[in-house]
Design a protein around this motif. Structure first.
Motif, PDB file in Angstrom:
ATOM      1  N   GLU A 102       7.057   9.336  -2.153  1.00 17.19           N
ATOM      2  CA  GLU A 102       5.625   9.539  -2.343  1.00 17.19           C
ATOM      3  C   GLU A 102       5.182   9.310  -3.775  1.00 17.19           C
ATOM      4  OE1 GLU A 102       4.911  13.462  -0.967  1.00 17.19           O
ATOM      5  OE2 GLU A 102       5.015  12.948   1.164  1.00 17.19           O
ATOM      6  N   LYS A 119       2.032  -2.322   2.909  1.00 18.13           N
ATOM      7  CA  LYS A 119       1.739  -0.893   2.792  1.00 18.13           C
ATOM      8  C   LYS A 119       2.935  -0.164   2.197  1.00 18.13           C
ATOM      9  CE  LYS A 119       0.171   3.172   5.395  1.00 18.13           C
ATOM     10  NZ  LYS A 119      -0.263   3.694   6.717  1.00 18.13           N
ATOM     11  N   GLN A 121       4.337   3.895   0.406  1.00 18.20           N
ATOM     12  CA  GLN A 121       4.054   5.329   0.359  1.00 18.20           C
ATOM     13  C   GLN A 121       3.574   5.789  -1.012  1.00 18.20           C
ATOM     14  OE1 GLN A 121       7.830   6.793   2.502  1.00 18.20           O
ATOM     15  NE2 GLN A 121       6.322   8.326   3.008  1.00 18.20           N
ATOM     16  N   GLU A 139      -0.423   4.942  -0.536  1.00 10.70           N
ATOM     17  CA  GLU A 139      -0.794   6.354  -0.561  1.00 10.70           C
ATOM     18  C   GLU A 139      -1.181   6.775  -1.970  1.00 10.70           C
ATOM     19  OE1 GLU A 139       2.199   8.785   1.213  1.00 10.70           O
ATOM     20  OE2 GLU A 139       2.162   7.707   3.119  1.00 10.70           O
ATOM     21  N   GLY A 155      -4.865   5.552  -2.098  1.00  4.41           N
ATOM     22  CA  GLY A 155      -5.035   6.951  -1.696  1.00  4.41           C
ATOM     23  C   GLY A 155      -5.299   7.087  -0.215  1.00  4.41           C
ATOM     24  N   CYS A 156      -4.571   6.306   0.607  1.00  3.63           N
ATOM     25  CA  CYS A 156      -4.896   6.237   2.040  1.00  3.63           C
ATOM     26  C   CYS A 156      -4.669   7.545   2.775  1.00  3.63           C
ATOM     27  CB  CYS A 156      -4.103   5.113   2.707  1.00  3.63           C
ATOM     28  SG  CYS A 156      -2.312   5.348   2.703  1.00  3.63           S
ATOM     29  N   ASN A 157      -3.922   8.483   2.178  1.00  2.00           N
ATOM     30  CA  ASN A 157      -3.703   9.791   2.815  1.00  2.00           C
ATOM     31  C   ASN A 157      -4.663  10.858   2.312  1.00  2.00           C
ATOM     32  OD1 ASN A 157      -1.695   8.737   4.349  1.00  2.00           O
ATOM     33  ND2 ASN A 157      -0.075  10.082   3.625  1.00  2.00           N
ATOM     34  N   ASN A 159      -6.065  10.902  -1.104  1.00  2.00           N
ATOM     35  CA  ASN A 159      -6.069  11.123  -2.553  1.00  2.00           C
ATOM     36  C   ASN A 159      -7.261  10.425  -3.200  1.00  2.00           C
ATOM     37  OD1 ASN A 159      -5.548  11.491  -5.257  1.00  2.00           O
ATOM     38  ND2 ASN A 159      -3.750  10.165  -5.312  1.00  2.00           N
ATOM     39  N   SER A 177      -9.202   6.567  -0.605  1.00  3.17           N
ATOM     40  CA  SER A 177      -9.252   7.715   0.302  1.00  3.17           C
ATOM     41  C   SER A 177     -10.149   7.341   1.487  1.00  3.17           C
ATOM     42  CB  SER A 177      -9.754   8.957  -0.441  1.00  3.17           C
ATOM     43  OG  SER A 177      -9.743  10.078   0.409  1.00  3.17           O
TER      44      SER A 177
END
Length: 227
Positions: A102, A119, A121, A139, A155-157, A159, A177
């Protein structure tokens, strides 16, 4: 004369509830036995009191999922008490590897062509272009040493502190995000410098000079003492 029995549990009251410091060298069974004894004693003093959240600090002890459940059940069995958190200095190898994934910077040297999706993490460092119809997703942050003419989603999760930087910033779509900007409000025709995109204080994606990042995101660098 026998010495005083070592205490495995220390209870401290705070304005936010109870903090329990648990010894990390004794057996788990001994720890649970003393914890139950002290909570029962503490409960007599707190009988009829308000609801109290409990924070458990277990130090350098690794607590398994079953042990966590046992600690939570023990505290839930007492009136007016509920577990707020269980904090340990130790994590499993799997958790450590996940944390590494991460937070690491994943580098790639390629051109992301139309229809392709790259993509990662953690943070993405792409040495190459993102062509129209190509997509890069991370991410964490996205740094492109090349032209961004496709889609970038940082920041796809969730953030919102993530940023997108590119040598040539002409995306078809920017996402950070859950915020999306299809037509960035900027003009780069006369610019010949790297730019960055970020979410401002109004919740909108803006694009500006890369040099502003040190002020906008002072914690972006991982070097000791910052840049």
């Amino acid at each position: 004369m026998k010495g005083q029995k070592q205490q495995y549990v220390t209870i401290k009251g705070t304005k936010d509830g109870l903090t329990l410091h648990l010894d990390d060298t004794c057996s788990f069974q001994d720890l649970v036995a003393e914890l139950e004894e002290k909570l029962a004693l503490n409960q007599r003093h707190e009988e009829g009191g308000p609801y109290l959240p409990v924070r458990l600090k277990v130090g350098n002890r690794y607590v398994t999922s079953d042990q966590r459940e046992e600690l939570q059940a023990l505290i839930r069995s007492k009136k007016h008490l509920a577990v707020d958190s269980i904090e340990s200095n130790v994590i499993s190898k799997e958790e450590a590897l996940e944390l590494k994934r991460e937070t690491e910077i994943v580098s790639a040297s390629k051109v992301v062509r139309s229809g392709q999706i790259l993509k990662v993490q953690g943070d993405l460092l792409l040495i190459g272009d993102v062509n129209p119809g190509g997509t890069v997703i991370a991410e964490g942050n996205i740094f492109i040493l090349g032209a961004l003419r496709g889609i970038a989603h940082a920041g796809c999760n969730g953030n919102r502190q993530a940023v997108i930087a590119a040598s040539i910033m002409k995306p078809s779509q920017l996402r950070i995000s859950d915020i999306m900007n299809r037509a960035p409000d900027y003009h780069q025709d006369d610019r010949n410098e790297m730019e960055c995109a970020y979410i401002d204080e109004f919740g909108k994606i803006v694009v500006d000079r890369l040099q502003l990042l040190t002020h906008l995101r002072p914690n972006l660098t991982r070097f000791e003492g910052g840049i």
